[in-house]
Design a protein around this motif. Structure first.
Motif, PDB file in Angstrom:
ATOM      1  N   VAL A   1      -2.527   6.546   3.483  1.00  0.00           N
ATOM      2  CA  VAL A   1      -1.792   5.349   3.909  1.00  0.00           C
ATOM      3  C   VAL A   1      -0.591   5.767   4.741  1.00  0.00           C
TER       4      VAL A   1
ATOM      5  N   GLY B   1       1.716   3.430  -3.309  1.00  0.00           N
ATOM      6  CA  GLY B   1       1.245   4.799  -3.157  1.00  0.00           C
ATOM      7  C   GLY B   1       2.327   5.800  -3.502  1.00  0.00           C
TER       8      GLY B   1
ATOM      9  N   LEU C   1      -2.802  10.968  -5.140  1.00  0.00           N
ATOM     10  CA  LEU C   1      -3.021   9.760  -5.940  1.00  0.00           C
ATOM     11  C   LEU C   1      -3.824  10.052  -7.204  1.00  0.00           C
TER      12      LEU C   1
ATOM     13  N   TRP D   1      -6.289  -1.701  -1.013  1.00  0.00           N
ATOM     14  CA  TRP D   1      -6.313  -0.940   0.247  1.00  0.00           C
ATOM     15  C   TRP D   1      -6.021   0.536  -0.037  1.00  0.00           C
ATOM     16  N   LEU D   2      -4.990   0.775  -0.832  1.00  0.00           N
ATOM     17  CA  LEU D   2      -4.635   2.143  -1.212  1.00  0.00           C
ATOM     18  C   LEU D   2      -5.784   2.822  -1.944  1.00  0.00           C
TER      19      LEU D   2
ATOM     20  N   ALA E   1       0.835  -1.205   0.000  1.00  0.00           N
ATOM     21  CA  ALA E   1       0.000   0.000   0.000  1.00  0.00           C
ATOM     22  C   ALA E   1       0.872   1.258   0.000  1.00  0.00           C
ATOM     23  N   PHE E   2       1.924   1.248   0.817  1.00  0.00           N
ATOM     24  CA  PHE E   2       2.768   2.442   0.894  1.00  0.00           C
ATOM     25  C   PHE E   2       3.661   2.585  -0.334  1.00  0.00           C
TER      26      PHE E   2
END
Length: 355
Positions: free
Chosen positions: A258, A102, A170, A251-252, A98-99
């Motif tokens: 995040v 991202g 994003l 999830w992101l 996720a990170f």
């Protein structure tokens, strides 16, 4: 359970004990899945009576959105658990993916497909490490995945350095994936259902898919039958890691914001969903459909407690009770199936001797 190795008859032979054993196990699994579905329906109806707003359009949408990522992880975990192994690193993989994805997405106008490929590639790399250590180096799965859990968490915090990724950084296409819908159905549940159907069909319909269950039922018998155990276990971890990577991207897309500890502690939720869904923790039995239903049930329980304004402590307590109940029921069913199969074997031997 050893239902796949109790007779020299071909597994697909309906007239042999193995065929009868398979029918019996299938019947038990369907009963487990139907019981989970029944419990889910009772829970929803009772909560709706207490609070009619529970089944509002937004309420139902939130439940399916929240359950999608957990169900996706449970599907991947199922392939690992049926081989008598476990993957405790999935929550950490979700956080790392996720990170990192991202950061990659916020560094320019990135294509959605490329973002997803980056996330899945990271997950596959983590799954490859787990799979090689477990299948080829013969290190216990609990030790390996517990170790990689902490390694991945440390790597995630090192990369993040306390930084936070916000939704404003994003691409809009990524955020749309996590929040928009087609024909009123959000994209995330659609993705999860498609993945579940593909993997469920493979495990059920292909001989290589059924070999995962053979390994979990009896590794020794599977080895004697020529099943490539190391390759299948490695494949299971690759699938689990790849789906954890995909879950990290989702999830992101779902939350937008995040930090380094995203999905912290989710490995226990995933294992709970799998076991509550009827997948035997000792391997050999269970389906991805039951695991997905287990994830939906646990998510719904969490939503119900919020609606009824119950303290969050009880969610963990109820999850623990369900986990203990599921393991107890699984053990009792395994003993029952074994007794029935032994009785059938004795009856067939008596019949053959009499003839």
């Amino acid at each position: 359970m050893t239902v796949l190795t109790q007779s020299p008859a071909k597994p697909g032979d309906a007239g042999g004990p193995a065929g009868g054993g398979r029918r019996l196990v299938d019947m038990v699994l369907r009963a487990r899945e139907l019981s989970i579905l029944g419990a889910l329906i009772v829970l929803v109806v009772a909560t709706t009576i207490a609070n009619p707003r529970f089944l509002s359009e937004q309420g139902v949408k939130d439940i399916f959105l929240n359950a999608s990522i957990l169900a996706l992880l449970a599907v991947g975990q199922t392939m690992v658990v049926v081989t008598r192994n476990i993957d405790l690193s999935v929550g950490s993989v979700v956080g790392l993916v996720a990170f990192v994805s991202g950061k990659y997405a916020s560094s320019g106008d990135r294509n959605l497909v490329l973002i997803a490929l980056v996330g899945v590639a990271i997950g596959l790399a983590c799954g490859l490490v787990n799979g090689l250590l477990v299948s080829f180096c013969k290190v216990p799965a609990l030790v390996v995945t517990l170790g990689t859990l902490y390694v991945i968490q440390g790597l995630d915090h090192y990369i993040a350095h306390g930084e936070q990724i916000g939704a404003a950084d994003l691409p809009s296409a990524l955020l749309s994936l996590g929040n928009d819908a087609v024909l009123g159905i959000p994209y995330l549940p659609i993705i999860t259902v498609l993945v579940m159907l593909v993997i469920g069909f493979y495990l059920r319909s292909y001989s290589s898919g059924r070999e995962f269950y053979a390994i979990g039922s009896s590794p020794e018998a599977a080895s004697l039958a020529g099943v490539p155990i190391r390759r299948r276990v490695l494949t299971a971890y690759l699938v689990s890691g790849g789906l954890a990577g995909l879950a990290g991207v989702l999830w992101l897309a779902r939350f937008g914001t995040v930090v380094a500890d995203a999905a912290h502690g989710w490995e226990l939720k995933v294992v709970s969903a799998v076991v509550v869904g009827g997948v035997a923790i000792v391997g050999g039995t269970g389906t991805v459909y039951g695991a997905a239903l287990g994830a939906l049930l646990l998510t719904t329980i969490g939503s119900v407690l919020v609606v009824l304004k119950v303290t969050p402590f009880w969610q963990d307590a109820i999850t623990g009770v369900l986990l203990l109940l599921a393991i107890t029921v699984d053990r009792l069913l395994a003993l029952r199936v074994t007794r029935v199969l032994r009785a059938r074997g004795r009856k067939m031997r008596r019949t053959r001797d009499a003839a």
